[in-house]
Design an enzyme around this catalytic site. Structure first.
Site, short mmCIF file in Angstrom:
data_model
loop_
_atom_site.label_atom_id
_atom_site.label_comp_id
_atom_site.label_asym_id
_atom_site.label_seq_id
_atom_site.Cartn_x
_atom_site.Cartn_y
_atom_site.Cartn_z
N HIS A 124 0.80 -1.22 0.00
CA HIS A 124 0.00 0.00 0.00
C HIS A 124 0.84 1.27 0.00
O HIS A 124 0.33 2.36 -0.28
CB HIS A 124 -1.00 0.01 1.17
CG HIS A 124 -0.41 0.25 2.51
ND1 HIS A 124 -0.16 -0.75 3.42
CD2 HIS A 124 -0.03 1.40 3.13
CE1 HIS A 124 0.33 -0.23 4.52
NE2 HIS A 124 0.43 1.08 4.37
N ASP A 154 0.22 -7.69 1.51
CA ASP A 154 0.58 -6.27 1.60
C ASP A 154 2.10 -6.08 1.67
O ASP A 154 2.60 -5.22 2.39
CB ASP A 154 -0.09 -5.59 2.79
CG ASP A 154 -0.13 -4.07 2.64
OD1 ASP A 154 0.19 -3.58 1.54
OD2 ASP A 154 -0.46 -3.37 3.62
N GLY A 229 3.32 6.81 7.95
CA GLY A 229 4.71 6.93 7.49
C GLY A 229 5.58 5.80 7.98
O GLY A 229 6.65 5.53 7.43
N ASN A 230 5.13 5.10 9.04
CA ASN A 230 5.86 3.93 9.54
C ASN A 230 5.64 2.69 8.67
O ASN A 230 6.39 1.72 8.76
CB ASN A 230 5.42 3.58 10.97
CG ASN A 230 6.24 4.29 12.03
OD1 ASN A 230 5.74 5.15 12.73
ND2 ASN A 230 7.52 3.93 12.13
N SER A 231 4.58 2.70 7.86
CA SER A 231 4.27 1.54 7.04
C SER A 231 5.47 1.12 6.19
O SER A 231 6.09 1.95 5.52
CB SER A 231 3.09 1.83 6.12
OG SER A 231 1.89 1.91 6.84
N LEU A 286 -4.73 -24.92 0.38
CA LEU A 286 -5.09 -26.19 1.00
C LEU A 286 -6.41 -26.71 0.45
O LEU A 286 -6.64 -27.92 0.40
CB LEU A 286 -5.19 -25.99 2.52
CG LEU A 286 -5.35 -27.22 3.40
CD1 LEU A 286 -4.19 -28.20 3.20
CD2 LEU A 286 -5.43 -26.81 4.87
N GLY A 287 -7.28 -25.81 0.01
CA GLY A 287 -8.54 -26.24 -0.57
C GLY A 287 -9.61 -26.54 0.46
O GLY A 287 -10.28 -27.57 0.38
N VAL A 288 -9.79 -25.63 1.45
CA VAL A 288 -10.82 -25.81 2.47
C VAL A 288 -11.47 -24.46 2.77
O VAL A 288 -10.84 -23.41 2.63
CB VAL A 288 -10.25 -26.39 3.78
CG1 VAL A 288 -9.86 -27.84 3.63
CG2 VAL A 288 -9.06 -25.56 4.27
N ILE A 290 -12.77 -22.43 5.88
CA ILE A 290 -12.39 -22.58 7.29
C ILE A 290 -12.97 -21.48 8.18
O ILE A 290 -13.39 -20.43 7.70
CB ILE A 290 -10.86 -22.60 7.45
CG1 ILE A 290 -10.24 -21.33 6.86
CG2 ILE A 290 -10.28 -23.85 6.82
CD1 ILE A 290 -8.75 -21.21 7.05
#
Length: 478
Positions: A124, A154, A229-231, A286-288, A290
């Site tokens: 971002h 991200d 700004g910390n991102s 994994l195909g679930v 959940i």
């Protein structure tokens, strides 16, 4: 005896009786004890005195080690702008106007992870940016190239042309303990090279802030102060090793109010490796379907603990179904490591690639069962995904500055190869330069891909051929 004498004798007897009563009481009865505490009670304060035996953590080494490896990132993007298609109907329908594009500035942080200039930041921070500048702690500036980005975590990877840079090495985010001291290093409010300290407040937090369909959230929560700004900045342990990338804060005001969140390096490391090698993340599935186990599910399934990952569904042709996992199973381990909630399961699976085989332990009918699941990609197979090489049946290159100057254009990507797809069907030929999509200027292939994917209806592609002929094409979106 007269009356006055009788009064005197009576008074004398009353006084004498009073003295006799006091003497008898003090002699024959127990006296009341009055206790006065003179010993001083020690006061206890929330801070420690200089001569206290309690040792506070020394974070100076970690701060000195990390401060030079965290960079300031400045981005520039162009918004709006466009030119007439020459057809009033299309101009009105798509809202085209001869208008000047607006320049937008953005700021964030990044972490150098190699001496030759690879830098991690948040997606971002650099999303939609046409120009990315990196400013080092020693004030040197570099233009950065975007190697790749992964919206699902991200995380983005940049590269600058430099050598002998100070960098951070990965720590082990899985070893972090609740209450352990960590440092957040970044550039809040454009205040470069800022260090704050806090403790690990929680792990494996799923906040639901990432809207990507295949999002992976398993944040490290800390109380280290993090602000705008910390991102993209570093979360480091007391040894000065990178354990997370600061990404978000929980706030109603937009400023820090006590909680900050970082993507753990257990996820970051795999993402960075994939972006370097393949240009995009190889997401293993994994195909679930959940969800977290709650008290109601635990009661229904007669589980001993209210923890684990409940399998609400097993799609057809998925990896889990093929391995034997069923609906209402509860996943409790992946490769011998516990999965107490969905965030932990996502974090574990995100470290693998399609084609990898993992051992999954579930509880079924109060018994533990182990299955070996061969993970698959988003297309349902085990192959490496390279969707970024082709979009809508075409391959592109960015137009060079000389050609842009010759054609009097500010942006554009050139179609260098056409296969069967919407671009070819719409009438576009090889050599066509796409300058705008739905009024948005196109500077790089990722801009074109983003606009096509975000389009809600029809797609208007504007551009020019190398001979100067302008053209536009319209086709349906996804």
């Amino acid at each position: 005896m007269n009356k006055l004498g009788k009064i005197g004798i009576t008074f004398f007897m009353v006084v004498a009786g009073a003295f006799i009563a006091v003497w008898a009481y003090s002699t024959f009865f127990e006296k009341t004890q009055v206790v006065t505490i003179t010993e001083k009670q020690p006061l206890k304060y929330a801070t420690f005195s200089a001569d206290s035996n309690v040792t506070l953590p020394d974070l100076t080494f970690a701060a000195e080690k990390s401060i030079h490896a965290v960079v300031h990132i400045a981005t520039q993007s162009v918004r709006g702008g466009g030119w007439s298609s020459g057809n009033p109907f299309f101009d009105e329908f798509f809202g085209l106007r001869d208008q000047q594009p607006q320049i937008a500035q953005g700021f964030g942080s990044g972490v150098i992870i190699s001496s030759d200039g690879f830098i991690i930041t948040n997606n971002h921070v650099i999303e939609d940016a046409q120009n990315i500048k990196v400013i080092l702690n020693d004030k040197r500036e570099f233009e950065a190239k975007l190697i790749g980005a992964d919206p699902s975590t991200d995380i983005a990877l940049l590269k600058v042309d430099a050598k002998d840079l100070q960098y951070l090495i990965y720590g082990n985010s899985n070893d972090l303990k609740l209450g352990e001291w960590v440092l957040a290093v970044g550039n809040p409010f454009n205040l470069t090279s800022t260090v704050t300290a806090g403790i690990v407040s929680a792990r494996s937090r799923n906040l639901g802030i990432n809207e990507d369909q295949l999002s992976v959230e398993s944040f490290i929560q800390t109380d280290a102060v993090v602000n705008s700004g910390n991102s993209g900045g570093a979360l480091v342990n007391q040894q000065g090793n990178l354990v997370g990338i600061n990404t978000a804060i929980y706030s109603r005001t937009g400023s820090y109010t006590g909680y900050s969140f970082a993507v753990p390096v257990s996820i970051v490391g795999k993402v960075v490796e994939d972006l370097k090698k393949y240009g995009e993340v190889q997401r293993a599935l994994l195909g679930v379907n959940i969800g977290d186990v709650n008290a109601e599910i635990a009661k229904e399934l007669k589980l001993e603990k209210v923890e684990g990952v409940y399998v609400g569904g097993v799609p057809e042709n998925g990896a889990a179904r093929e391995a034997g996992i069923k609906e209402k199973d509860v996943i409790i381990q992946v490769e011998g490591e516990p999965t107490k909630n969905t965030a932990e399961l996502q974090e574990k699976i995100s470290q693998y690639r399609p084609g990898d085989a993992v051992k999954v332990v579930v509880i079924r009918d109060n018994e533990k069962k182990q299955f070996t699941v061969t993970l698959r990609n988003k297309h349902g197979d085990t192959e490496i995904v390279r969707d970024n090489n082709s979009t809508l049946g075409a391959e592109f290159v960015v137009v060079g500055e000389k050609e842009k100057e010759k054609l009097d254009i500010n942006s554009g990507i050139k179609v260098i190869k056409l296969d069967n797809g919407k671009l070819k069907t719409s009438g576009i030929k090889e050599g066509f330069i796409i300058t705008n999509v739905n009024k948005k200027p196109i500077y790089e292939v990722k801009d074109f891909k983003r606009e096509v994917e975000n389009a809600k209806g029809g797609i208007l592609v504007e551009g020019i051929y190398p001979n100067g002929e302008q053209a536009f094409f319209v086709f349906g979106g996804k």
